[in-house]
Design a protein around this motif. Structure first.
Motif, short mmCIF file in Angstrom:
data_model
loop_
_atom_site.label_atom_id
_atom_site.label_comp_id
_atom_site.label_asym_id
_atom_site.label_seq_id
_atom_site.Cartn_x
_atom_site.Cartn_y
_atom_site.Cartn_z
N ASP A 7 0.83 -1.20 0.00
CA ASP A 7 0.00 0.00 0.00
C ASP A 7 0.86 1.25 0.00
O ASP A 7 0.56 2.23 -0.68
N GLN A 8 1.95 1.22 0.78
CA GLN A 8 2.85 2.38 0.83
C GLN A 8 3.47 2.64 -0.53
O GLN A 8 3.63 3.80 -0.94
N ASP A 9 3.83 1.57 -1.22
CA ASP A 9 4.41 1.72 -2.55
C ASP A 9 3.40 2.34 -3.51
O ASP A 9 3.74 3.19 -4.34
N LEU A 10 2.14 1.91 -3.41
CA LEU A 10 1.09 2.45 -4.27
C LEU A 10 0.90 3.95 -4.04
O LEU A 10 0.78 4.73 -4.98
N PHE A 11 0.89 4.35 -2.77
CA PHE A 11 0.70 5.76 -2.48
C PHE A 11 1.95 6.58 -2.76
O PHE A 11 1.86 7.77 -3.08
N ALA A 12 3.12 5.95 -2.68
CA ALA A 12 4.35 6.65 -3.06
C ALA A 12 4.32 6.97 -4.56
O ALA A 12 4.70 8.06 -4.98
N GLU A 13 3.85 6.01 -5.34
CA GLU A 13 3.72 6.23 -6.78
C GLU A 13 2.66 7.29 -7.06
O GLU A 13 2.84 8.16 -7.93
N MET A 14 1.55 7.24 -6.30
CA MET A 14 0.50 8.23 -6.48
C MET A 14 1.01 9.64 -6.16
O MET A 14 0.68 10.61 -6.85
N LYS A 15 1.83 9.74 -5.13
CA LYS A 15 2.41 11.03 -4.76
C LYS A 15 3.24 11.59 -5.90
O LYS A 15 3.14 12.78 -6.23
N GLN A 16 4.05 10.73 -6.52
CA GLN A 16 4.89 11.19 -7.63
C GLN A 16 4.04 11.64 -8.82
O GLN A 16 4.37 12.61 -9.50
N ARG A 17 2.95 10.95 -9.06
CA ARG A 17 2.04 11.35 -10.14
C ARG A 17 1.43 12.72 -9.85
O ARG A 17 1.33 13.57 -10.75
N PHE A 18 1.04 12.93 -8.59
CA PHE A 18 0.46 14.22 -8.23
C PHE A 18 1.48 15.34 -8.37
O PHE A 18 1.18 16.41 -8.93
N LEU A 19 2.70 15.11 -7.89
CA LEU A 19 3.72 16.14 -7.97
C LEU A 19 4.09 16.44 -9.42
O LEU A 19 4.39 17.59 -9.77
N SER A 20 4.05 15.40 -10.25
CA SER A 20 4.30 15.61 -11.69
C SER A 20 3.19 16.45 -12.31
O SER A 20 3.44 17.35 -13.12
N PHE A 21 1.94 16.15 -11.93
CA PHE A 21 0.80 16.95 -12.40
C PHE A 21 0.96 18.41 -11.98
O PHE A 21 0.76 19.34 -12.77
N LYS A 22 1.32 18.61 -10.73
CA LYS A 22 1.46 19.97 -10.21
C LYS A 22 2.54 20.74 -10.97
O LYS A 22 2.35 21.90 -11.35
N LYS A 23 3.67 20.08 -11.21
CA LYS A 23 4.81 20.75 -11.87
C LYS A 23 4.55 21.00 -13.34
O LYS A 23 4.80 22.11 -13.85
#
Length: 227
Positions: A7-23
């Motif tokens: 689950d942590q890995d899934l949310f870590a990947e989700m975090k990176q997707r969000f930060l990529s969207f933001k940038k």
């Protein structure tokens, strides 16, 4: 690896997707997103299936602010007489408040909701939430079974996938505030079918003049096939 680690890995990947969207999207088009924070003016109301494989924003490229969207099992629109639901609540807001110009109902190949509908026994009182929902497509099921009576179950399901879209387009006309805007040419109603087996998309527009809610008759115009 335990479930918690996964689950942590899934949310870590989700975090990176969000930060990529933001940038790459939000900050690069900040003025647009700030405007969206104040109000939305979508041209489309999209009703699509909840299936994880058929996200309309990915398939059709809808950007933030372009489409007011609701997804449910089998992309069904219940008729007015079936009472309130999340789908017609979203429709009411999209049509009467946002004043969208287009409603697009999108179905797809290998739909599990349609398979459940086609597998149900008729006139059985089910306690299943799924079956109580998909029964909204019963008229499409009956027509598909009649018109594809000598076909395989898979072929009948494919027939029903498209028939249920058309029935949903007719069901939209049972809402007076939708029918009136369509009559005044302020609103157009469209069907779409995504076949992810060969990545093709069919699109058509309901022709009000040739369609009848009572007779279950529909007529189309502006049909297109994208592949």
């Amino acid at each position: 690896m335990g479930k918690t680690d996964g689950d942590q890995d899934l949310f870590a990947e989700m975090k990176q997707r969000f930060l990529s969207f933001k940038k790459h999207k939000y900050l690069e088009d900040l003025e647009h997103f700030q405007a969206l924070a104040e109000a939305q003016y979508p041209k489309f109301m999209v009703i699509a299936c909840a299936d994880s494989r058929v996200c309309p924003s990915n398939i059709l490229g809808f950007q933030p602010g372009e489409a007011f969207m609701i997804r449910n099992v089998a992309n069904l629109v219940p008729p007015l007489e079936h009472g309130p639901s999340e789908t017609n609540a979203a429709l009411e807001f999209a049509v009467n408040t946002l004043e969208v110009e287009n409603i697009l109902v999108i179905g797809h190949s290998t739909c599990g909701g349609i398979q459940a509908l086609m597998s149900m026994q008729d006139d059985v009182d089910s306690r299943s939430f799924l079956e109580k929902w998909v029964i909204n497509g019963k008229s499409a099921k009956l027509r598909a079974k009649a018109e594809a009576a000598h076909s395989s179950f898979d072929q009948q399901c494919r027939h029903c996938e498209k028939e249920s879209i058309n029935r949903s387009l007719l069901n939209l006309l049972t809402y007076p505030w939708i029918r009136e805007r369509v009559r005044k040419e302020l609103l157009s109603i469209h069907g779409g079918y995504y076949d992810f087996l060969n990545c093709s998309f069919e699109k058509w527009t309901l022709d009000l003049k040739g369609s009848s809610i009572e007779g279950g008759r529909y007529s189309f115009k502006d049909q297109a096939f994208w592949y």
